[in-house]
Design an enzyme around this catalytic site. Structure first.
Site, short mmCIF file in Angstrom:
data_model
loop_
_atom_site.label_atom_id
_atom_site.label_comp_id
_atom_site.label_asym_id
_atom_site.label_seq_id
_atom_site.Cartn_x
_atom_site.Cartn_y
_atom_site.Cartn_z
N GLN A 1 0.84 -1.20 0.00
CA GLN A 1 0.00 0.00 0.00
C GLN A 1 0.87 1.25 0.00
O GLN A 1 1.05 1.90 1.02
CB GLN A 1 -0.90 -0.03 1.25
CG GLN A 1 -1.91 1.05 1.32
CD GLN A 1 -3.10 0.79 0.43
OE1 GLN A 1 -3.51 -0.33 0.22
NE2 GLN A 1 -3.64 1.85 -0.12
N PHE A 2 1.42 1.63 -1.16
CA PHE A 2 2.29 2.80 -1.22
C PHE A 2 1.56 4.08 -0.85
O PHE A 2 2.18 5.05 -0.41
CB PHE A 2 2.93 2.94 -2.61
CG PHE A 2 2.02 3.46 -3.68
CD1 PHE A 2 1.98 4.82 -3.95
CD2 PHE A 2 1.21 2.60 -4.41
CE1 PHE A 2 1.14 5.32 -4.94
CE2 PHE A 2 0.38 3.09 -5.40
CZ PHE A 2 0.34 4.46 -5.65
N THR A 3 0.23 4.11 -0.98
CA THR A 3 -0.52 5.33 -0.70
C THR A 3 -0.51 5.73 0.77
O THR A 3 -0.93 6.84 1.11
CB THR A 3 -1.97 5.22 -1.20
OG1 THR A 3 -2.61 4.12 -0.53
CG2 THR A 3 -2.02 4.99 -2.71
#
Length: 174
Positions: free
Chosen positions: A81-83
């Site tokens: 989950q880079f966000t």
């Protein structure tokens, strides 16, 4: 590494356009994990240990916060989950430059998954597909949702703060 841990009764993960779940899990944790440019193998090890050790369930006697996912023999679903590293304090478009690029982040995410499997029962550890667009469905239990950040408090790394009433984490260059 930063992670959001959600205590769940169940979860499933689809990768469109397939209508068939790629992965599913029973009671346990859904872990959304993001990786920053300063993260190392040590962060993967630390986060894996924390995921498995956090006491997010009650005891059989009703005492609060007494059991971990390993104590209840629950499942762990890990999703990249880079966000989680979005900066939103300026304008209305999130800035994701705080996340490590996919070529370097994937080996660290894979290491996190392998460390959780190594420390727990491998069959109870599920994962999404790194970099894929996924649909994660879950039934939150509680709800109980906690954030874990392996870098907060280390010199030269992120610090928590507030900008215009919004929680932000900034790089400490001192």
């Amino acid at each position: 590494m930063k992670a959001i841990l959600q205590r769940v009764l169940s979860s499933s993960l689809l990768i469109p356009p397939s209508p068939t779940p790629y992965s599913s899990a029973g009671p346990g944790l859904v872990v959304l994990a993001g990786i920053s440019p300063t993260d190392t193998a040590e962060d993967a090890e630390k986060l894996a240990s924390k995921i498995l050790a956090l006491r997010l369930w009650d005891s059989a006697e009703g005492q609060r916060w007494k059991k971990s996912v390993t104590d209840i023999q629950g499942d762990v679903m890990l999703v990249s989950q880079f966000t989680l590293f979005a900066k939103t304090h300026r304008g209305s478009k999130p800035d994701f430059h705080g996340a490590l690029g996919p070529d370097k982040a994937k080996p660290l995410f894979d290491l996190l998954v392998s460390k959780v499997r190594e420390k727990y029962v491998s069959e109870r550890v599920k994962e999404g597909v790194f970099g894929a667009m996924m649909q994660v469905a879950l039934v939150n239990d509680g709800p109980v949702t906690v954030e874990v950040d392996t870098e907060i408090g280390r010199k030269g790394n992120r610090k928590e703060g507030e900008v215009d009433g919004e929680k932000v984490i900034e790089k400490d260059d001192q």
